[in-house]
Design a protein around this motif. Structure first.
Motif, PDB file in Angstrom:
ATOM      1  N   THR A  42       0.772  -1.309  -0.052  1.00 37.10           N
ATOM      2  CA  THR A  42       0.035  -0.231   0.323  1.00 37.10           C
ATOM      3  C   THR A  42       1.560   1.763  -0.100  1.00 37.10           C
ATOM      4  O   THR A  42       1.361   1.321   0.424  1.00 37.10           O
ATOM      5  N   ASP A  43       0.751   2.433  -0.942  1.00 31.26           N
ATOM      6  CA  ASP A  43       1.018   3.597  -0.991  1.00 31.26           C
ATOM      7  C   ASP A  43       0.482   4.400  -0.176  1.00 31.26           C
ATOM      8  O   ASP A  43      -0.501   4.184   0.230  1.00 31.26           O
ATOM      9  N   ARG A  44       1.282   5.811  -0.324  1.00 33.20           N
ATOM     10  CA  ARG A  44       1.408   6.511   1.375  1.00 33.20           C
ATOM     11  C   ARG A  44      -0.211   7.192   0.841  1.00 33.20           C
ATOM     12  O   ARG A  44      -0.950   7.363   0.989  1.00 33.20           O
ATOM     13  N   THR A  45      -0.520   7.381  -0.934  1.00 30.66           N
ATOM     14  CA  THR A  45      -1.880   8.035  -0.890  1.00 30.66           C
ATOM     15  C   THR A  45      -2.895   7.288  -0.639  1.00 30.66           C
ATOM     16  O   THR A  45      -3.812   7.740   0.061  1.00 30.66           O
ATOM     17  N   ILE A  54      -2.295   5.039   1.689  1.00 31.34           N
ATOM     18  CA  ILE A  54      -2.698   4.884   3.795  1.00 31.34           C
ATOM     19  C   ILE A  54      -3.699   5.710   4.198  1.00 31.34           C
ATOM     20  O   ILE A  54      -4.719   6.094   4.756  1.00 31.34           O
ATOM     21  N   PHE A  55      -3.232   7.068   3.515  1.00 32.07           N
ATOM     22  CA  PHE A  55      -4.217   8.245   4.138  1.00 32.07           C
ATOM     23  C   PHE A  55      -5.269   8.350   3.534  1.00 32.07           C
ATOM     24  O   PHE A  55      -5.716   8.905   4.393  1.00 32.07           O
ATOM     25  N   GLU A  83      -1.066  16.351   5.879  1.00 29.28           N
ATOM     26  CA  GLU A  83       0.043  15.205   6.387  1.00 29.28           C
ATOM     27  C   GLU A  83       0.133  16.573   7.946  1.00 29.28           C
ATOM     28  O   GLU A  83       0.798  16.152   8.542  1.00 29.28           O
ATOM     29  N   GLY A 119       0.163  13.320   8.718  1.00 22.39           N
ATOM     30  CA  GLY A 119       1.924  12.212   8.349  1.00 22.39           C
ATOM     31  C   GLY A 119       2.720  11.836   9.035  1.00 22.39           C
ATOM     32  O   GLY A 119       2.765  10.593   8.077  1.00 22.39           O
ATOM     33  N   VAL A 168       0.907   8.236   9.274  1.00 19.81           N
ATOM     34  CA  VAL A 168       0.635   7.531   7.812  1.00 19.81           C
ATOM     35  C   VAL A 168       2.558   7.020   7.746  1.00 19.81           C
ATOM     36  O   VAL A 168       2.489   5.813   7.648  1.00 19.81           O
ATOM     37  N   ASP A 169       3.276   7.045   7.846  1.00 14.60           N
ATOM     38  CA  ASP A 169       4.542   6.689   7.703  1.00 14.60           C
ATOM     39  C   ASP A 169       4.641   5.314   9.233  1.00 14.60           C
ATOM     40  O   ASP A 169       5.265   4.542   8.609  1.00 14.60           O
ATOM     41  N   ALA A 211       2.430   2.890   7.364  1.00 13.00           N
ATOM     42  CA  ALA A 211       3.489   2.061   6.665  1.00 13.00           C
ATOM     43  C   ALA A 211       4.741   1.075   7.085  1.00 13.00           C
ATOM     44  O   ALA A 211       5.249   0.197   6.313  1.00 13.00           O
ATOM     45  N   LYS A 212       4.848   1.388   7.864  1.00 17.10           N
ATOM     46  CA  LYS A 212       6.018   0.860   8.548  1.00 17.10           C
ATOM     47  C   LYS A 212       6.229   0.013   9.097  1.00 17.10           C
ATOM     48  O   LYS A 212       6.361  -1.980   9.283  1.00 17.10           O
TER      49      LYS A 212
END
Length: 81
Positions: free
Chosen positions: A2-5, A7-8, A27, A69, A72-73, A76-77
């Motif tokens: 999944t990319d940041r967008t 996830i956001f 963010e 933001g 989101v990071d 993702a992690k």
């Protein structure tokens, strides 16, 4: 992955029921300052995020997350761990 967008967007959907002031999310949006969430709201929101992404956000990690933001990071992690 999944990319940041993505996830956001998912986080924004989860924020919506808690966003009583109708704050526009970026963010840089802060949970305590911009959204004016109290600790109970934060705990409910964290539970929703954990369920949405099937992750566990530790108390130490929660203490470090102040903005959308940063969340989101963190998601993702945790999703790649």
């Amino acid at each position: 992955m999944t990319d940041r967008t993505d996830i956001f967007d998912s986080i924004a959907t989860q924020v919506a029921p808690f966003n009583k002031k109708g704050v526009a999310l970026t963010e840089a949006t802060t949970f305590a300052g911009d959204l004016e969430w109290d600790s109970l709201t934060v705990m409910d929101f964290v539970a929703a995020i954990e369920d949405e992404f099937d992750i566990i956000i530790t108390m130490n990690m929660q203490a470090e997350i102040e903005t959308v933001g940063q969340l989101v990071d963190a998601v993702a992690k945790l999703k790649t761990a």
